[in-house]
Design a protein around this motif. Structure first.
Motif, PDB file in Angstrom:
ATOM      1  N   MET A 132       6.805  -3.681  -9.682  1.00 18.44           N
ATOM      2  CA  MET A 132       5.605  -3.062 -10.214  1.00 18.44           C
ATOM      3  C   MET A 132       5.465  -1.679  -9.575  1.00 18.44           C
ATOM      4  SD  MET A 132       1.613  -4.255  -9.749  1.00 18.44           S
ATOM      5  CE  MET A 132       1.694  -5.632 -10.858  1.00 18.44           C
ATOM      6  N   LYS A 133       5.128  -0.702 -10.390  1.00 18.71           N
ATOM      7  CA  LYS A 133       4.890   0.649  -9.875  1.00 18.71           C
ATOM      8  C   LYS A 133       3.422   0.782  -9.497  1.00 18.71           C
ATOM      9  CE  LYS A 133       8.521   3.247 -12.048  1.00 18.71           C
ATOM     10  NZ  LYS A 133       9.117   4.168 -11.135  1.00 18.71           N
ATOM     11  N   VAL A 134       3.187   1.413  -8.326  1.00 19.30           N
ATOM     12  CA  VAL A 134       1.844   1.538  -7.783  1.00 19.30           C
ATOM     13  C   VAL A 134       1.628   2.977  -7.320  1.00 19.30           C
ATOM     14  CG1 VAL A 134       0.320   0.736  -5.931  1.00 19.30           C
ATOM     15  CG2 VAL A 134       1.858  -0.867  -7.025  1.00 19.30           C
ATOM     16  N   ILE A 135       0.429   3.502  -7.581  1.00 16.34           N
ATOM     17  CA  ILE A 135       0.025   4.814  -7.060  1.00 16.34           C
ATOM     18  C   ILE A 135      -0.792   4.549  -5.803  1.00 16.34           C
ATOM     19  CG2 ILE A 135      -1.280   6.926  -7.491  1.00 16.34           C
ATOM     20  CD1 ILE A 135      -0.911   6.358 -10.498  1.00 16.34           C
ATOM     21  N   LEU A 136      -0.353   5.090  -4.674  1.00 17.24           N
ATOM     22  CA  LEU A 136      -1.037   4.843  -3.408  1.00 17.24           C
ATOM     23  C   LEU A 136      -2.302   5.690  -3.305  1.00 17.24           C
ATOM     24  CD1 LEU A 136       1.987   4.698  -0.943  1.00 17.24           C
ATOM     25  CD2 LEU A 136       0.729   2.809  -1.950  1.00 17.24           C
ATOM     26  N   LEU A 137      -3.389   5.057  -2.897  1.00 18.33           N
ATOM     27  CA  LEU A 137      -4.667   5.746  -2.710  1.00 18.33           C
ATOM     28  C   LEU A 137      -4.852   6.188  -1.260  1.00 18.33           C
ATOM     29  CD1 LEU A 137      -6.967   3.402  -4.820  1.00 18.33           C
ATOM     30  CD2 LEU A 137      -5.936   5.564  -5.517  1.00 18.33           C
ATOM     31  N   GLU A 138      -4.088   5.587  -0.357  1.00 19.54           N
ATOM     32  CA  GLU A 138      -4.131   5.911   1.066  1.00 19.54           C
ATOM     33  C   GLU A 138      -2.709   5.880   1.602  1.00 19.54           C
ATOM     34  OE1 GLU A 138      -6.686   3.360   3.343  1.00 19.54           O
ATOM     35  OE2 GLU A 138      -8.253   3.387   1.812  1.00 19.54           O
ATOM     36  N   ASP A 139      -2.513   6.441   2.794  1.00 23.45           N
ATOM     37  CA  ASP A 139      -1.210   6.347   3.449  1.00 23.45           C
ATOM     38  C   ASP A 139      -0.986   4.898   3.873  1.00 23.45           C
ATOM     39  OD1 ASP A 139      -1.070   9.062   3.168  1.00 23.45           O
ATOM     40  OD2 ASP A 139      -1.302   9.528   5.294  1.00 23.45           O
ATOM     41  N   VAL A 140       0.163   4.360   3.514  1.00 25.87           N
ATOM     42  CA  VAL A 140       0.539   3.005   3.920  1.00 25.87           C
ATOM     43  C   VAL A 140       1.829   3.146   4.713  1.00 25.87           C
ATOM     44  CG1 VAL A 140       1.156   0.684   3.153  1.00 25.87           C
ATOM     45  CG2 VAL A 140      -0.496   2.021   1.842  1.00 25.87           C
ATOM     46  N   LYS A 141       1.813   2.638   5.941  1.00 25.25           N
ATOM     47  CA  LYS A 141       2.890   2.872   6.894  1.00 25.25           C
ATOM     48  C   LYS A 141       4.276   2.534   6.342  1.00 25.25           C
ATOM     49  CE  LYS A 141       3.916   2.230  11.759  1.00 25.25           C
ATOM     50  NZ  LYS A 141       3.494   1.613  12.997  1.00 25.25           N
TER      51      LYS A 141
END
Length: 148
Positions: free
Chosen positions: A1-10
């Protein structure tokens, strides 16, 4: 699944990155914790508009900083400090005094933290001080120190 990150995820990436993750990871971790949204057409379009708006704002800020730097080069701040015997000064001129003097004499505000003094001004005369207006724009300001 493609996801647009809303925050930095390590382990995944930075904010506004489009990443591919496993469906279970997206359903159980990324989406419930509001770390990202599914990369649908409307969300991708929103991201594109957001990035173009940010680029436009960054360009406007750069142009404003360049214009302010040109105005600043024509300005001069006159500060006076106490002097003792033999023309020696008491103390030095700080960035706070330069910022206050510029606001009082020229009517424009500068953040004292953005004024770069390589060393304290402890003598009389005309000095050229650098002011960091933007990450890529540094203006010059003339500071004239006189005796009180």
């Amino acid at each position: 699944m493609k996801v647009i990150l809303l925050e930095d995820v390590k382990s995944l990436g930075k904010k506004d990155d489009i990443v591919t993750v496993n469906d279970g990871y997206a359903r159980n971790f990324v989406l419930p914790k509001k770390l990202g949204v599914e990369a649908t057409r409307s969300n991708l379009n929103d991201l594109k508009l957001k990035k173009s708006n940010e680029a436009k704002l960054a360009k406007e800020q750069l142009e404003a900083a360049q214009a302010f730097a040109k105005e600043m080069e024509a300005d001069e701040v006159v500060l006076s400090i106490k002097a003792g015997e033999g023309g020696r000064t008491f103390g030095s001129v700080s960035t706070k005094e330069i910022a206050q003097g510029y606001k009082a004499q020229c009517g424009k505000e500068i953040d004292k933290k953005k004024i770069i003094l390589p060393e304290a001004i402890k003598s009389f005369g005309v000095f050229e001080v650098s002011v960091k207006l933007h990450p890529s724009v540094t203006g010059k300001l003339k500071v004239k120190v006189t005796e009180k």
